[in-house]
Design an enzyme around this catalytic site. Structure first.
Site, PDB file in Angstrom:
ATOM      1  NE  ARG A 223      -4.341  -1.242   0.088  1.00 50.40           N
ATOM      2  CZ  ARG A 223      -4.616  -2.264  -0.740  1.00 50.40           C
ATOM      3  NH1 ARG A 223      -3.725  -2.652  -1.628  1.00 50.40           N
ATOM      4  NH2 ARG A 223      -5.791  -2.869  -0.682  1.00 50.40           N
ATOM      5  CG  HIS A 271      -3.970  -1.065  -6.800  1.00 50.82           C
ATOM      6  ND1 HIS A 271      -4.309  -0.372  -5.658  1.00 50.82           N
ATOM      7  CD2 HIS A 271      -4.081  -2.383  -6.466  1.00 50.82           C
ATOM      8  CE1 HIS A 271      -4.612  -1.224  -4.695  1.00 50.82           C
ATOM      9  NE2 HIS A 271      -4.475  -2.459  -5.172  1.00 50.82           N
TER      10      HIS A 271
HETATM   11  P1  NDP Z   1      -1.864 -10.687   5.713  1.00 51.10           P
HETATM   12  O1  NDP Z   1      -2.758 -10.054   6.707  1.00 51.10           O
HETATM   13  O2  NDP Z   1      -1.961 -12.140   5.465  1.00 51.10           O
HETATM   14  O3  NDP Z   1      -0.340 -10.382   6.082  1.00 51.10           O
HETATM   15  C1  NDP Z   1       0.099  -9.164   6.581  1.00 51.10           C
HETATM   16  C2  NDP Z   1       1.498  -9.324   7.115  1.00 51.10           C
HETATM   17  O4  NDP Z   1       1.954  -8.041   7.566  1.00 51.10           O
HETATM   18  C3  NDP Z   1       1.571 -10.274   8.306  1.00 51.10           C
HETATM   19  O5  NDP Z   1       2.754 -11.028   8.253  1.00 51.10           O
HETATM   20  C4  NDP Z   1       1.618  -9.314   9.489  1.00 51.10           C
HETATM   21  O6  NDP Z   1       2.258  -9.817  10.634  1.00 51.10           O
HETATM   22  C5  NDP Z   1       2.436  -8.202   8.893  1.00 51.10           C
HETATM   23  N1  NDP Z   1       2.250  -6.962   9.668  1.00 51.10           N
HETATM   24  C6  NDP Z   1       1.120  -6.279   9.898  1.00 51.10           C
HETATM   25  N2  NDP Z   1       1.356  -5.216  10.695  1.00 51.10           N
HETATM   26  C7  NDP Z   1       2.670  -5.237  10.973  1.00 51.10           C
HETATM   27  C8  NDP Z   1       3.512  -4.437  11.755  1.00 51.10           C
HETATM   28  N3  NDP Z   1       3.061  -3.365  12.418  1.00 51.10           N
HETATM   29  N4  NDP Z   1       4.824  -4.766  11.828  1.00 51.10           N
HETATM   30  C9  NDP Z   1       5.303  -5.845  11.188  1.00 51.10           C
HETATM   31  N5  NDP Z   1       4.542  -6.663  10.411  1.00 51.10           N
HETATM   32  C10 NDP Z   1       3.243  -6.363  10.313  1.00 51.10           C
HETATM   33  O7  NDP Z   1      -2.089  -9.872   4.359  1.00 51.10           O
HETATM   34  P2  NDP Z   1      -1.849 -10.374   2.853  1.00 51.10           P
HETATM   35  O8  NDP Z   1      -0.525 -11.018   2.771  1.00 51.10           O
HETATM   36  O9  NDP Z   1      -3.027 -11.113   2.362  1.00 51.10           O
HETATM   37  O10 NDP Z   1      -1.841  -8.963   2.088  1.00 51.10           O
HETATM   38  C11 NDP Z   1      -0.888  -7.964   2.405  1.00 51.10           C
HETATM   39  C12 NDP Z   1      -1.286  -6.657   1.748  1.00 51.10           C
HETATM   40  O11 NDP Z   1      -1.065  -6.716   0.337  1.00 51.10           O
HETATM   41  C13 NDP Z   1      -2.768  -6.278   1.844  1.00 51.10           C
HETATM   42  O12 NDP Z   1      -3.089  -5.734   3.099  1.00 51.10           O
HETATM   43  C14 NDP Z   1      -2.903  -5.265   0.741  1.00 51.10           C
HETATM   44  O13 NDP Z   1      -2.591  -3.982   1.244  1.00 51.10           O
HETATM   45  C15 NDP Z   1      -1.825  -5.679  -0.266  1.00 51.10           C
HETATM   46  N6  NDP Z   1      -2.411  -6.177  -1.519  1.00 51.10           N
HETATM   47  C16 NDP Z   1      -2.094  -5.520  -2.696  1.00 51.10           C
HETATM   48  C17 NDP Z   1      -2.574  -5.953  -3.892  1.00 51.10           C
HETATM   49  C18 NDP Z   1      -2.191  -5.277  -5.164  1.00 51.10           C
HETATM   50  O14 NDP Z   1      -2.733  -5.593  -6.231  1.00 51.10           O
HETATM   51  N7  NDP Z   1      -1.264  -4.348  -5.142  1.00 51.10           N
HETATM   52  C19 NDP Z   1      -3.463  -7.126  -3.981  1.00 51.10           C
HETATM   53  C20 NDP Z   1      -3.717  -7.750  -2.703  1.00 51.10           C
HETATM   54  C21 NDP Z   1      -3.201  -7.288  -1.522  1.00 51.10           C
HETATM   55  P3  NDP Z   1       1.654 -11.076  11.425  1.00 51.10           P
HETATM   56  O15 NDP Z   1       1.947 -12.259  10.519  1.00 51.10           O
HETATM   57  O16 NDP Z   1       2.417 -11.131  12.678  1.00 51.10           O
HETATM   58  O17 NDP Z   1       0.184 -10.833  11.579  1.00 51.10           O
HETATM   59  C1  OXD Z   2      -6.620  -5.880  -2.580  1.00 55.04           C
HETATM   60  C2  OXD Z   2      -6.045  -5.152  -3.672  1.00 55.04           C
HETATM   61  O1  OXD Z   2      -6.481  -5.441  -1.449  1.00 55.04           O
HETATM   62  O2  OXD Z   2      -6.428  -5.406  -4.816  1.00 55.04           O
HETATM   63  O3  OXD Z   2      -7.221  -6.951  -2.801  1.00 55.04           O
HETATM   64  O4  OXD Z   2      -5.167  -4.291  -3.485  1.00 55.04           O
END
Ligand code: NDP
Ligand code: OXD
Length: 308
Positions: A223, A271
């Site tokens: 993001r 995106h």
């Molecule tokens: P998850 O919730 O599965 O994973 C998030 C990860 O971030 C976890 O490992 C979590 O830690 C870690 N995290 C969260 N907060 C912190 C913090 N303060 N410090 C350190 N680590 C942290 O999400 P996804 O993997 O499914 O997706 C990740 C992101 O990808 C989404 O939120 C979205 O913003 C983005 N995305 C972008 C897309 C695009 O097309 N560009 C498409 C889909 C998603 P923990 O494991 O300990 O909970």
């Molecule tokens: C999502 C994205 O969050 O597309 O699924 O970014």
């Protein structure tokens, strides 16, 4: 009868309607774009929907997000019921693995020098092999772990960072604030797959951008707010960061006058890193409605306090 409101754009309705009907086969349900709020049991939701005030949905049982990212809804004070985010192996996860691997290999192999070479320069310098290119992934959730597995299989030494400590085969796992410093130190490629929460704002900033190896590459499909834009531009201009490939931005679409568009060391993608695939996502939605009706915990439940 279970009433399911589809609260996303009309374009998405065309894409999802028949597939949702297929996924709900055998269930007594009514699915529509328009249902009186007081009759709605579930909302299949895109955060850019017109539905932003959940107060009138008095018998709502859960909101099922079509996106992985929930930052536009998780802080909504009118939402009082469970919220599930999207985990879609065939669309989001597979797409992200391909996008991340492609952009990692582009920078690792130095492909740009040969794709655009107007001076016909014969710079016969081979790239190092993957084992000599440390990669750090910030965020070791569904997407971060899948990308880590793909990069490990290619031979990259992968470090991952998350909030809670993880164990992931082949990955050096770090966590917490000290872990961030250690994860970034001497990384040559940094990939951001964190959610947008108050705690992750400006994870890459003027200070942390100094930690990777000089000339490191930044790849952000997470993001926009994860990076301080001005600090990144300064790090690119100083040569501390060699190139940034950015798929997500603080404002989307990225405004035409934003310096990222014209910067020679920035690649902007709109995106598109990964997209939810309707044909697989409908089964995640149907399974969560089944679970809710059976009194079982939802899959991919959002922790509203943590913000993801
Ligand atoms: P998850 O919730 O599965 O994973 C998030 C990860 O971030 C976890 O490992 C979590 O830690 C870690 N995290 C969260 N907060 C912190 C913090 N303060 N410090 C350190 N680590 C942290 O999400 P996804 O993997 O499914 O997706 C990740 C992101 O990808 C989404 O939120 C979205 O913003 C983005 N995305 C972008 C897309 C695009 O097309 N560009 C498409 C889909 C998603 P923990 O494991 O300990 O909970
Ligand atoms: C999502 C994205 O969050 O597309 O699924 O970014």
């Amino acid at each position: 009868m279970i009433n399911i409101l589809f609260a996303a754009t009309a374009e998405r309705w065309d894409e999802y309607r028949d597939l949702l009907h297929g996924a709900f086969a055998g269930v007594d349900y009514h699915l529509a774009l328009d249902i009186p709020p007081q009759d709605v049991d579930y909302i299949v939701y895109a955060p850019n929907s017109e539905v932003q005030d959940f107060t009138p949905y008095t018998r709502l049982k859960a909101v099922l997000n079509l996106w992985a990212g929930v930052e536009k809804i998780t802080g909504n004070p009118t939402l009082k019921v469970p919220l599930a985010r999207m985990v879609d192996d065939q669309g989001l996860t597979q797409g992200m693995v391909e996008w991340v691997t492609g952009h990692t290999l582009r920078h690792h192999l130095g492909m740009d020098a040969h794709i655009v070479n107007p001076d016909k320069a014969w710079d016969a310098v081979a790239a190092p092999v993957a084992s000599e290119r440390p990669v750090t992934i910030l965020g070791l959730g569904t997407l971060g772990q899948a990308c880590a597995a793909a990069l490990v299989s290619l031979g990259f030494p992968v470090t991952g960072w998350s909030r809670s400590q993880k164990t992931v085969p082949g990955v050096r796992c770090l966590s917490g604030p000290d872990g961030l410093q250690e994860a970034l130190r001497e990384a040559q490629i940094v990939i951001l797959l964190l959610p947008d929460t108050p705690a992750t704002d400006n994870t890459l900033n003027a200070e942390t951008l100094q930690l990777p190896a000089k000339g490191a590459f930044v790849i952000n499909p997470g993001r926009g707010p994860l990076i301080d834009d001005d600090a990144l531009l300064a790090a690119l201009d100083s040569g501390q960061i060699g190139h940034a490939t950015l798929d997500v931005f603080r404002i989307e679409p990225l405004p035409a006058d934003h310096p990222f568009w014209d910067h020679p060391k920035v690649t902007v993608t709109p995106h598109i890193a990964a997209e939810t695939k309707a044909s697989s996502a409908v089964h995640v939605i149907a399974e969560n409605i089944r679970r809710s009706e059976a009194g079982e915990p939802l899959l991919h439940l959002v922790d509203r306090d943590a913000g993801y």
